[in-house]
Enzyme design. Structure first.
Site, mmCIF file in Angstrom:
data_model
loop_
_atom_site.group_PDB
_atom_site.id
_atom_site.type_symbol
_atom_site.label_atom_id
_atom_site.label_comp_id
_atom_site.label_asym_id
_atom_site.label_seq_id
_atom_site.Cartn_x
_atom_site.Cartn_y
_atom_site.Cartn_z
ATOM 1 N N GLU A 169 0.795 -1.218 0.000
ATOM 2 C CA GLU A 169 0.000 0.000 0.000
ATOM 3 C C GLU A 169 0.838 1.284 0.000
ATOM 4 O OE1 GLU A 169 -2.955 -0.321 3.108
ATOM 5 O OE2 GLU A 169 -3.944 -1.983 2.121
ATOM 6 N N GLU A 354 -5.658 -8.139 -0.238
ATOM 7 C CA GLU A 354 -6.334 -7.848 1.041
ATOM 8 C C GLU A 354 -7.776 -7.486 0.754
ATOM 9 O OE1 GLU A 354 -4.875 -4.822 3.682
ATOM 10 O OE2 GLU A 354 -2.810 -5.528 3.528
#
Ligand code: IFM
Length: 443
Positions: A169, A354
Site C-alpha cells: 500500500e 487484502e
C-alpha cells in the site's frame, strides 16, 4: 450462516489465502528488533487510540506455529506475511540481527511444512527509527537502503518464498503518512509527501532489481484502492473525486506499470518533487510478474474547505458500514479488477491481496458469531468470480486478516480477523467466518 461459493467455482490453481503484517501481529518488543517509527509514533500522545502499540500485539513471534496450524486447518492455500525491516536490521542498515533472520527462516519453513505457500511483503510500514532519523521516505537514499535490506532477507529465505511484493500500500506509506499525517511519521507537508510518493516507487523498483539479481521470480506489487464517487452533482465534487482517484488509484500504478505519473496529480505535486525524478521512471517501472490489489470500500468525495490543492473531503454515504465507518461496496472490487486489468495488466495475473471487514465481534460462551463478515466475504468473493467471468485473470483472493490485530492508529479495537484474539490472554478463537470459509474450501 454459510458461504455460497466453494473452491470448485474457481479455476485450478486459484489461491485462497489470508494476509497479515509483521508489526500488527508479531510483538515488536521481542527477538532483538530495533526501534521503528511506529514505536515512537505510538508513544506520542494522541496518535494511537488509548496509546496502544505493537510491542506485544498477538505475540505471533512465539505463537506462529499455532497460528499457522489454524490457517492450514482452514484449507487455505497461501499465507500472506510481511517482514519487519528493523527485526532483520535493527539500525535499518549494517549488522543483521541473527534472531530476526532465524525467525523468518523458521516461519517460512513452518508455512511450507503445512502446505501454505509463503507470500511475502518486504515493507508493511514499520520503518527502522535510525532511517526515520535520516529523513525516512523523504530521503532518496531510502531506495538503496531498502534494496540492501531486500537482499539481506532474500539471501536467507528467497529460495523458499512463493511470491514477493516489495511494499504494501504505497498510498498509505506516502500520502496517509506524509500529507494527511494519520500514520507514522505523522507528517502534514506537501513537499515531504511528494518526495515520499516518488521514493516509494523508486524503492519498489530497486528491490525488484535486487531480487531479480538473486534469481528470484514471481515478483509483484501491492497497491490499495478505494472507489471514489462525487458526494453531490457539483463540478467541484466531480473535480475533487477525479483528483482523489488520481492520488489514490492512478499515481502508483501509473508509475510502476506505465512509467509515468498521471498529469492531473503531477500538476499539484511537481513543484515539490525531488530534482531529476523523471530519470527514475525506468527503474520504477521494471517488469513484474503479477499485480496485487487491496480493496475495502468506496468514499464519497468533495472539495475540502481550504481551497488548496489536495484538500479533499470525505463524506458519509448511505450504504451499510463496517466499524471502521467504511461503506460496504462489493461492486468496487469488480470495478478495480476489471480496470486494473484493462489499464495496467497487460496479461499479468491479478490477486486480491487484502479484503475484509472490521466488526464488533464478541466472544460469548467460547464462540464468536460474525454473520456480517460472512456476508461481506461472500459478496466480495462473488465480485471476484464475476470479474473472472468477464475475462480478468484473477489468481487468488486473500482475506484480511487471519487474526484480530493492531489496527495502527485505531489500536486493538477494530477486529478484522477470522480468528478472534483476546488481547489479555492472547487466546485464539476461530470465529463463525473461519468455520464458514473452512467449509467452503473443503476439497
Ligand atoms: O490493517 C490494515 C493493513 O495493515 C493494511 N490494509 C488495510 C488494513 C485494514 O485497515
Amino acid at each position: 450462516m454459510t458461504l455460497t461459493f466453494t473452491r470448485t467455482d474457481f479455476p485450478a490453481g486459484f489461491q485462497f489465502g489470508a494476509s497479515t503484517s509483521s508489526y500488527q501481529i508479531e510483538g515488536h518488543g521481542q527477538g532483538g528488533a530495533g526501534s521503528t517509527h511506529w514505536d515512537s509514533f505510538a508513544a506520542t500522545p494522541g496518535n494511537v487510540v488509548r496509546g496502544e502499540n505493537g510491542v506485544l500485539a498477538c505475540d505471533h513471534y512465539h505463537r506462529y506455529e499455532e497460528d499457522l496450524d489454524l490457517a492450514a486447518a482452514m484449507g487455505l492455500d497461501a499465507y500472506g506475511f510481511s517482514i519487519s525491516w528493523a527485526r532483520v536490521l535493527p539500525e535499518g542498515r549494517g549488522a543483521a540481527n541473527p534472531e530476526g533472520l532465524d525467525f523468518y527462516d523458521r516461519l517460512v519453513d513452518a508455512m511450507l511444512a503445512r502446505g501454505l505457500s509463503p507470500n511475502a511483503t518486504l515493507y508493511h510500514w514499520e520503518l527502522p527509527s535510525a532511517l526515520a532519523d535520516l529523513g525516512g521516505w523523504r530521503n532518496r537514499d531510502i531506495a538503496g537502503w531498502f534494496a540492501d535490506f531486500t537482499e539481506a532477507v532474500m539471501r536467507r529465505i528467497g529460495d523458499r518464498v512463493h511470491a514477493t511484493a516489495p511494499i504494501n500500500e504505497p498510498w498509505c506509506v506516502a500520502w496517509l503518512s506524509h500529507f494527511m499525517g494519520l500514520h507514522a511519521p505523522g507528517m502534514r507537508d506537501i513537499r515531504a509527501a511528494a518526495r515520499a510518493m516518488h521514493h516509494v516507487g523508486l524503492a519498489h523498483g530497486r528491490a525488484i532489481q535486487a531480487m531479480r539479481a538473486l534469481g528470484m521470480d514471481n515478483l509483484g506489487c501491492i497497491t490499495n484502492h478505494e472507489f471514489a464517487a462525487p458526494f453531490d452533482d457539483s463540478p467541484q465534487a466531480a473535480a475533487a473525486t477525479r483528483l482523489y482517484d488520481g492520488i489514490y488509484n492512478r499515481w502508483f500504478l501509473g508509475g510502476i506499470r506505465n512509467g509515468e505519473y498521471p498529469a492531473d496529480v503531477l500538476q499539484g505535486l511537481a513543484p515539490h518533487m525531488p530534482a531529476g525524478w523523471q530519470d527514475d521512471m525506468a527503474t520504477i517501472s521494471v517488469p513484474l510478474d503479477w499485480l496485487g490489489i487491496n480493496y475495502y470500500t468506496r468514499k464519497l468525495i468533495g472539495p475540502g474547505p481550504s481551497g488548496l490543492w489536495g484538500d479533499l473531503a470525505e463524506h458519509l454515504g448511505n450504504l451499510p458500514q463496517t466499524t471502521m465507518g467504511w461503506e460496504i461496496y462489493p461492486d468496487g472490487l469488480h470495478h478495480f479488477l476489471t480496470w486494473v486489468n484493462r489499464e495496467y495488466g497487460r496479461g499479468l495475473p491479478i490477486f486480491v491481496t487484502e479484503n475484509g471487514m472490521s466488526a464488533n465481534d464478541r466472544l460469548t460462551m467460547g464462540q464468536v458469531d460474525d454473520p456480517d463478515r460472512i456476508a461481506y466475504l461472500d459478496a466480495h468473493v462473488a465480485a471476484v468470480a464475476r470479474a473472472i467471468g468477464d475475462g480478468v485473470p484473477v489468481g487468488g483472493y486473500f482475506t484480511w486478516s487471519l487474526l484480530d490485530n493492531f489496527e495502527w492508529a485505531l489500536g486493538y479495537e477494530k477486529r478484522f480477523g477470522l480468528i478472534h484474539v483476546d488481547f489479555d490472554t492472547l487466546e485464539r478463537t476461530p470465529k463463525a467466518s473461519y468455520h464458514a470459509l473452512t467449509q467452503a474450501l473443503k476439497r
